[in-house]
Design an enzyme around this catalytic site. Structure first.
Site, PDB file in Angstrom:
ATOM      1  N   GLU A 198      34.831  41.483  42.644  1.00 12.19           N
ATOM      2  CA  GLU A 198      33.569  41.593  43.374  1.00 12.19           C
ATOM      3  C   GLU A 198      32.827  42.880  42.992  1.00 12.19           C
ATOM      4  O   GLU A 198      31.615  42.871  42.744  1.00 12.19           O
ATOM      5  CB  GLU A 198      33.866  41.572  44.871  1.00 12.19           C
ATOM      6  CG  GLU A 198      32.667  41.768  45.761  1.00 12.19           C
ATOM      7  CD  GLU A 198      33.073  41.899  47.215  1.00 12.19           C
ATOM      8  OE1 GLU A 198      32.416  42.682  47.940  1.00 12.19           O
ATOM      9  OE2 GLU A 198      34.057  41.245  47.628  1.00 12.19           O
ATOM     10  N   ASP A 246      52.246  51.092  45.131  1.00 17.93           N
ATOM     11  CA  ASP A 246      53.636  51.417  45.402  1.00 17.93           C
ATOM     12  C   ASP A 246      54.378  50.173  45.895  1.00 17.93           C
ATOM     13  O   ASP A 246      53.847  49.399  46.695  1.00 17.93           O
ATOM     14  CB  ASP A 246      53.682  52.517  46.468  1.00 17.93           C
ATOM     15  CG  ASP A 246      55.065  53.091  46.675  1.00 17.93           C
ATOM     16  OD1 ASP A 246      55.646  53.608  45.701  1.00 17.93           O
ATOM     17  OD2 ASP A 246      55.564  53.033  47.805  1.00 17.93           O
TER      18      ASP A 246
END
Length: 545
Positions: free
Chosen positions: A260, A210
């Site tokens: 990752e 957002d």
């Protein structure tokens, strides 16, 4: 769609689930996570690749969950973490990706850190997590600057200090119940790193972010030359409050977290941002190889129904955004916009039939474009905006702050109709069922899901057929497009080795741009003719000049 496992997001079609309006499993009149789980087979049948869930975190619901009080839990209104985990497990079995809506620009005024800041002294570490500042004027009674909130009124509210005296002011670019985080404080970045990992560890496939062009404000918080621009346009246009260069540091860090996790298990997680910036070129800066994977391209949504306007925004997106190595993320509607059928039918004197025809044509156009696409719930039913909700049921903070109904968002958030001839139309069930949280009009019976599935001419079948073709035709994935010469008011392009999409933006029929095998059209499409307000897909039977 059969997606590349490692880069699934590049051409995915994601369905936006506005949780409180999707399906209610408890009978309290509000949709919930168990309702979403129950609706997954419906979405799988439609053919989408994933879902984006609107915020379901603990919240006082001043802005329907975009005022987050706890980023790592589920509001009891929507279920609990066990129900969330079950939803993710079922989605995984069905091959449906799950994206969460995350809100990093602001939190709830009931977030523990903000409550701590209110109790703390000016200049304290607790207040440094937000934008607290002394007021102007001899008694500090004027806001620190002249900025206005996106929801109307000043972007600052004054607090009462512990000794009872009027004190400092805090910044909120939306409602007063949504204080903005101070991202210049390293504690905020560290906290959101923890939040990302909490949800990624629960197996989700990414985040919709957002206000992704927000977060950082000008460090001096100076006055704006046009302080009411955000409220007037309902867009993030104040250059002092949005699109600051430091925000790109955040997206590089978030991308590294996703990478990752990808190294751990080979699954690529998606970051897609709500990025409102003036040009496609600025938009492209957010989707560089080490930042967000994608960002919503709102220019298609905001373009007028005009062939030249659509061609311009599509061309700019393909040049500037796709040129970064990302793919364009196309969108025609979301939970903040007037529904497409109504938007394209304005002015109202043109009739709802024209709006529906244009919305169907726009859907086929969007699904034919290279890249990814997002579908807001109910668009596949052709739902119109509910424009006559009485004032006493409106919940949008914009209405309550401004007193104006202009561009309020309740009308596109009315709960979905699933079945039957009267409200609640299968949205909520049970012997003691409450009324839906927003009233559904009687005419929603015409748009109920059961009726749409039974009618092969419905919006639902148009979307489903388009999604099936995207899966079956390699041309309807990544790649480029080539524009074809067409008469005024007609837009046509070719994908791959002869797949043509054409849209007639006018009302008069025009000759089809090429001959070949018809695949799909948004309305009746006689051989060799493209009627007005219609889109069609063909496979050419010869070379296309």
């Amino acid at each position: 769609m059969t997606l590349n496992t490692h880069r699934w997001w590049r051409e995915a079609v994601i369905y936006q689930v506005y949780v409180r309006s999707f399906l209610d499993s408890t009978g309290d009149g509000v949709g919930d996570l168990a309702g979403v789980r129950a609706g997954l087979p419906y979405l799988k049948k439609l053919g989408v690749d994933g879902i984006w869930l609107s915020p379901f975190y603990p919240s006082p619901q001043h802005d329907h969950g975009y005022d987050v009080a706890d980023y790592c839990d589920v509001d009891p209104l929507f279920g609990d973490l066990a129900e969330f985990d079950l939803l993710v497990a079922v989605a995984r079995r069905l091959g449906v990706k799950v994206l969460l809506d995350i809100v990093p620009n602001h939190c709830s005024s009931e977030h523990p850190w903000f409550e701590e800041a209110l109790a703390a002294e000016p200049g304290s570490a607790a207040r440094a997590r937000f934008h607290f500042a002394d007021g102007r004027g001899p008694d500090g009674s004027e806001p620190p600057n002249n900025w206005h909130s996106m929801f109307g009124g000043p972007a600052w509210s004054r607090v009462t200090e512990a000794d009872g005296r009027p004190g400092q002011w805090y910044l909120h670019m939306f409602a007063p119940e949504q204080p903005d985080w101070n991202w210049r404080n390293p504690e905020i970045g560290a906290e959101f790193d923890r939040i990302l990992r909490f949800w990624l560890d629960r197996g989700i496939d990414g985040f919709r972010i957002d206000v992704a062009a927000g977060l950082y404000k000008h460090p001096e918080l100076p006055d704006s030359d046009d302080p009411e621009a955000d409220a007037r346009t309902r867009d993030s246009v104040n250059p002092l409050a949005w699109n600051q260069p430091e925000v790109h540091q955040v997206w590089r860090q978030w991308r590294s977290v996703c990478e990752e996790y990808k190294v751990r298990d080979g699954r690529e997680r998606l970051l897609v941002g709500e990025v409102s910036v003036p040009t496609a070129r600025e938009h492209a800066l957010y989707v560089r190889h080490d930042e967000l994977h994608q960002a919503f391209f709102f220019d298609l949504l905001s373009a007028p129904w005009d062939a030249d306007a659509f061609r311009k925004v599509i061309s700019e997106a393909m040049q500037d955004i796709a040129g970064t190595g990302s793919t364009v993320t196309w969108v025609l509607n979301n939970h903040d916009q007037v529904r497409t059928v109504t938007r394209y039918g304005e002015p109202a004197t043109e009739g709802s039939g024209l709006g529906a025809a244009r919305a169907r044509a726009a859907a086929l156009l969007m699904l034919a474009l290279p890249g990814a696409a997002y579908i807001y719930q109910g668009e596949e039913l052709g739902l119109p905006e509910v424009v006559d909700l009485p004032d006493d049921v409106l919940t949008d903070p914009i209405f309550h702050r401004t007193g104006s109904r202009a561009r309020i968002r309740d009308g596109c958030r009315v709960p979905l109709p699933w079945s039957g001839q009267a409200s609640p139309f299968g949205f909520t069930s049970g012997a003691e069922s409450a009324k839906p949280w927003l009233p559904q009009p009687e005419y929603f019976a015409e748009y109920a899901t059961d009726r749409a599935l039974a009618d092969t001419r419905s919006f639902w079948h148009l979307y489903r057929d388009g999604l099936q073709l995207r899966d079956a035709l390699p041309q309807l994935g990544e790649g480029t497009l080539r524009w074809l010469d067409t008469p005024p008011g007609v837009l046509a392009f070719v994908r791959g080795d002869g797949l043509v999409c054409a849209v007639n933006f006018g009302t008069a029929p025009t000759p089809a741009p090429v001959s070949g095998t018809p695949l799909l059209s948004s309305g009746p499409c006689p051989a060799g003719v493209l009627p007005g307000s219609t889109a069609a897909w063909w496979m050419s039977d010869g070379a296309i000049p």
